[in-house]
Each structure stands twice: as C-alpha cells, then as structure tokens.
Design a protein around this motif. Structure first.
Motif, mmCIF file in Angstrom:
data_model
loop_
_atom_site.group_PDB
_atom_site.id
_atom_site.type_symbol
_atom_site.label_atom_id
_atom_site.label_comp_id
_atom_site.label_asym_id
_atom_site.label_seq_id
_atom_site.Cartn_x
_atom_site.Cartn_y
_atom_site.Cartn_z
ATOM 1 N N GLN A 82 0.790 -1.229 0.000
ATOM 2 C CA GLN A 82 0.000 0.000 0.000
ATOM 3 C C GLN A 82 0.821 1.276 0.000
ATOM 4 O O GLN A 82 0.293 2.343 -0.250
ATOM 5 N N SER A 83 2.091 1.222 0.326
ATOM 6 C CA SER A 83 2.878 2.451 0.397
ATOM 7 C C SER A 83 4.113 2.334 -0.476
ATOM 8 O O SER A 83 4.594 1.246 -0.767
ATOM 9 N N ARG A 84 4.614 3.473 -0.880
ATOM 10 C CA ARG A 84 5.778 3.517 -1.754
ATOM 11 C C ARG A 84 7.011 3.916 -0.952
ATOM 12 O O ARG A 84 6.915 4.575 0.062
ATOM 13 N N GLY A 85 8.174 3.559 -1.476
ATOM 14 C CA GLY A 85 9.426 3.906 -0.818
ATOM 15 C C GLY A 85 9.773 2.909 0.272
ATOM 16 O O GLY A 85 9.068 1.946 0.519
ATOM 17 N N LEU A 86 10.872 3.172 0.951
ATOM 18 C CA LEU A 86 11.348 2.264 1.984
ATOM 19 C C LEU A 86 11.141 2.800 3.388
ATOM 20 O O LEU A 86 11.514 2.161 4.347
ATOM 21 N N GLN A 87 10.577 3.987 3.520
ATOM 22 C CA GLN A 87 10.347 4.545 4.848
ATOM 23 C C GLN A 87 9.332 3.696 5.610
ATOM 24 O O GLN A 87 8.290 3.332 5.063
ATOM 25 N N PRO A 88 9.605 3.359 6.887
ATOM 26 C CA PRO A 88 8.662 2.528 7.649
ATOM 27 C C PRO A 88 7.311 3.215 7.852
ATOM 28 O O PRO A 88 7.241 4.429 7.963
ATOM 29 N N ASP A 89 6.243 2.402 7.900
ATOM 30 C CA ASP A 89 4.917 2.930 8.202
ATOM 31 C C ASP A 89 4.751 3.155 9.696
ATOM 32 O O ASP A 89 4.065 4.063 10.116
ATOM 33 N N MET A 90 5.345 2.278 10.499
ATOM 34 C CA MET A 90 5.300 2.402 11.958
ATOM 35 C C MET A 90 6.682 2.096 12.514
ATOM 36 O O MET A 90 7.369 1.222 12.002
ATOM 37 N N MET A 91 7.064 2.829 13.562
ATOM 38 C CA MET A 91 8.317 2.533 14.243
ATOM 39 C C MET A 91 8.246 3.077 15.659
ATOM 40 O O MET A 91 7.442 3.965 15.961
ATOM 41 N N GLY A 92 9.064 2.512 16.522
ATOM 42 C CA GLY A 92 9.068 2.975 17.899
ATOM 43 C C GLY A 92 10.167 2.325 18.698
ATOM 44 O O GLY A 92 10.899 1.455 18.218
ATOM 45 N N GLY A 93 10.278 2.760 19.936
ATOM 46 C CA GLY A 93 11.288 2.222 20.815
ATOM 47 C C GLY A 93 10.924 2.458 22.266
ATOM 48 O O GLY A 93 10.024 3.249 22.581
ATOM 49 N N ARG A 94 11.635 1.772 23.144
ATOM 50 C CA ARG A 94 11.347 1.859 24.570
ATOM 51 C C ARG A 94 12.612 1.560 25.357
ATOM 52 O O ARG A 94 13.393 0.689 24.979
ATOM 53 N N LEU A 95 12.810 2.286 26.456
ATOM 54 C CA LEU A 95 13.876 2.020 27.411
ATOM 55 C C LEU A 95 13.245 1.803 28.777
ATOM 56 O O LEU A 95 12.373 2.563 29.186
ATOM 57 N N ASP A 96 13.690 0.757 29.475
ATOM 58 C CA ASP A 96 13.182 0.427 30.806
ATOM 59 C C ASP A 96 14.359 0.305 31.767
ATOM 60 O O ASP A 96 15.252 -0.512 31.546
ATOM 61 N N TYR A 97 14.341 1.107 32.826
ATOM 62 C CA TYR A 97 15.375 1.047 33.863
ATOM 63 C C TYR A 97 14.742 0.552 35.155
ATOM 64 O O TYR A 97 13.642 0.972 35.515
ATOM 65 N N SER A 98 15.438 -0.338 35.859
ATOM 66 C CA SER A 98 14.948 -0.768 37.162
ATOM 67 C C SER A 98 16.104 -0.809 38.159
ATOM 68 O O SER A 98 17.225 -1.191 37.812
ATOM 69 N N HIS A 99 15.796 -0.391 39.372
ATOM 70 C CA HIS A 99 16.739 -0.455 40.490
ATOM 71 C C HIS A 99 16.338 -1.684 41.288
ATOM 72 O O HIS A 99 15.306 -1.697 41.958
ATOM 73 N N LYS A 100 17.131 -2.738 41.206
ATOM 74 C CA LYS A 100 16.740 -4.046 41.738
ATOM 75 C C LYS A 100 16.507 -4.075 43.239
ATOM 76 O O LYS A 100 15.518 -4.663 43.687
ATOM 77 N N PRO A 101 17.368 -3.474 44.073
ATOM 78 C CA PRO A 101 17.137 -3.595 45.518
ATOM 79 C C PRO A 101 15.810 -2.987 45.986
ATOM 80 O O PRO A 101 15.165 -3.511 46.885
ATOM 81 N N THR A 102 15.377 -1.895 45.380
ATOM 82 C CA THR A 102 14.144 -1.246 45.824
ATOM 83 C C THR A 102 12.946 -1.610 44.969
ATOM 84 O O THR A 102 11.813 -1.348 45.366
#
Length: 167
Positions: A82-102
């Motif tokens: 349905q779309s032309r070119g190589l640009q993505p239709d959807m994209m995303g990212g996520r970073l998750d940090y955790s402090h284990k003792p607490t």
C-alpha cells in the motif's frame, strides 16, 4: 525525525558489543569492564499476508548489574503493497530502567505512525517502603500524542500512591 533518532539510539545501544570478550588476555582491572558478561539480545523479523507486510524488532538488556538493569527495544513495520518507498509505516522504541534492591524503575517510549502522529510516554515508580509483607510506593505517568489528523493532543498525566500488605 526525533523519533527516528531515538530509534537508532535504542537499536545501537542494544546491539553494542560487550567489552569482556577477551578479558583474560588483556591486563586491565575488571572494574573498568562494563558489562562483565554477555547480555541477552533478540532480533525478530517477518514477512506476512497477502498485502506483504514486513516487520523487524530488536530487544535486549543493555546493562545488567546486581543493583541496576537497563532494557531497550525498537521496532519498525512496513506495508509494501500500500505504500511507496522504503520509509517505515510504523516505528518505535522503549527504554526500561529498574533499580533491583528497591524495585523502583522508570520507562520511556515513543511510537510513530506515518500520517498518524507520534505517541510519547513515560512512567516511573519509587518504592518508599518495601518488606516481605508490605509495600508502599508512589508512581507517576505521562503520555501525549503529537501530530497526525487530530493534531497534538492534551497531555495525560497522573501521580499515584499505593500500598499493599499481607496479613
């Protein structure tokens, strides 16, 4: 464009090589080597459907120590029929940090759909009191949609106090 830069940063951090591949042959004190072991990383890709949709995702542990952990993930999806070119239709990212003792942690993420705008989100939790039978914590969240047909939306945010206990 900023979402694409965040996506590239997430993928490159997840894909970075460990510095401890050959620590025995190099006479460097171990406290310089971060991380000190291999971390788990996984890349998935697929092509499916009669409309030829392709997707790729990468996730992994960026940093893991006895007290801290940082995980990251990124994805991109493209409908080639349905779309032309190589640009993505959807994209995303996520970073998750955790402090284990607490058990406290922070997460940030971004999802972009071409023509539909960008969703940004951030959440955090801090455990004030944590024992085997009791847990008291405060958490917060923020999200907002930018661009797209509906324009930029109002921010959605909140703060919460929670307590759990076993009797």
């Amino acid at each position: 464009m900023k979402v694409f830069a965040v996506l590239i940063l997430c993928v490159s951090l997840c894909h970075a090589q460990d510095l401890n591949d050959d620590a025995e042959s190099v006479k460097v004190p171990q406290w310089y080597l971060v991380p000190l072991h291999r971390n788990r990383r996984q890349t998935n890709w697929s092509l499916s459907g009669p409309k030829l949709t392709g997707s790729v995702s990468h996730q992994g542990t960026i940093f893991n120590s006895p007290n801290h952990r940082l995980d990251g993930s990124a994805y991109a999806s493209k409908n080639f029929a349905q779309s032309r070119g190589l640009q993505p239709d959807m994209m995303g990212g996520r970073l998750d940090y955790s402090h284990k003792p607490t058990g406290s942690g922070v997460s940030v993420g971004a999802d972009h759909m071409r023509g539909g705008g960008t969703d940004l989100s951030a959440t955090g939790r801090y455990n004030i009191y944590n024992t085997k039978n009791w847990n008291v914590g405060v958490s917060g969240e923020y999200s907002r949609h930018f661009g797209g047909p509906g324009g930029t939306g109002r921010p959605n945010y909140g703060a919460f106090l929670s307590a759990t206990g076993r009797f």
